[in-house]
Design an enzyme around this catalytic site. Sequence first.
Site, short mmCIF file in Angstrom:
data_model
loop_
_atom_site.label_atom_id
_atom_site.label_comp_id
_atom_site.label_asym_id
_atom_site.label_seq_id
_atom_site.Cartn_x
_atom_site.Cartn_y
_atom_site.Cartn_z
N LEU A 75 0.80 -1.22 0.00
CA LEU A 75 0.00 0.00 0.00
C LEU A 75 0.84 1.28 0.00
O LEU A 75 0.31 2.37 0.19
CB LEU A 75 -0.98 -0.01 1.18
CG LEU A 75 -1.94 -1.20 1.17
CD1 LEU A 75 -2.84 -1.17 2.40
CD2 LEU A 75 -2.76 -1.26 -0.10
N CYS A 76 2.14 1.15 -0.23
CA CYS A 76 3.00 2.34 -0.34
C CYS A 76 2.86 2.97 -1.72
O CYS A 76 2.77 2.28 -2.72
CB CYS A 76 4.46 1.96 -0.12
SG CYS A 76 4.89 1.72 1.61
N HIS A 77 2.88 4.30 -1.72
CA HIS A 77 2.83 5.03 -2.99
C HIS A 77 4.22 5.06 -3.62
O HIS A 77 5.22 5.23 -2.92
CB HIS A 77 2.40 6.48 -2.74
CG HIS A 77 1.02 6.62 -2.22
ND1 HIS A 77 0.71 6.48 -0.89
CD2 HIS A 77 -0.15 6.88 -2.86
CE1 HIS A 77 -0.59 6.66 -0.73
NE2 HIS A 77 -1.14 6.90 -1.90
N GLU A 114 10.39 4.11 3.03
CA GLU A 114 11.58 4.01 2.19
C GLU A 114 12.85 3.97 3.04
O GLU A 114 13.77 3.19 2.75
CB GLU A 114 11.62 5.18 1.20
CG GLU A 114 10.61 5.07 0.07
CD GLU A 114 9.15 5.33 0.45
OE1 GLU A 114 8.28 5.07 -0.38
OE2 GLU A 114 8.88 5.79 1.59
N ASP A 128 23.92 -11.49 4.62
CA ASP A 128 24.14 -12.40 3.50
C ASP A 128 25.62 -12.52 3.14
O ASP A 128 26.10 -13.61 2.85
CB ASP A 128 23.35 -11.93 2.27
CG ASP A 128 23.61 -12.79 1.06
OD1 ASP A 128 23.38 -14.02 1.15
OD2 ASP A 128 24.07 -12.27 0.03
#
Length: 159
Positions: A75-77, A114, A128
């Site tokens: 639901l992020c723009h 973000e 990683d």
Amino acid sequence: MAGLSHFDEAGRAHMVDVSDKPVTARVALARGEVRMSAATLALVTEGRADKGDVLGVARLAGIMAAKRTADLIPLCHPLPITKVALDLTPDPGLPGIVVEATVRTGGQTGVEMEALTAVSVACLTIYDMVKAVEKGMEITGIRLLLKDGGKSGRFEATP
């Protein structure tokens, strides 16, 4: 569901309509840590990791992640990001790496997600790249430290 803007009156998820909001300068700062043994930290800081420049690759991964947040969080723009900067600081006191991300935009909604995504992916990239040496590393403390701009104004986390 009062107070939760990503749900309509029937409780269904939807993307918030920001079309009537003014474009304003926005900034967010997020932080996280990757805790590891002192020996693993030395491997990273001395550039001896088999996979290469751990901090450089993690920085780029965080920048790329910030730009892809709308693809990852439903639901992020999608936003016109104007700046992403990551600071990756070795901290012998943890021991580990402290990761901070600053994200800026001129837009109708904030860049908190973000910044948090940038930190999360940078931390995962560190893990990683050295997991062959130490699988017990801990990614911790991911949180928003600062957001500014928009209707809700300024937020600063308590230390």
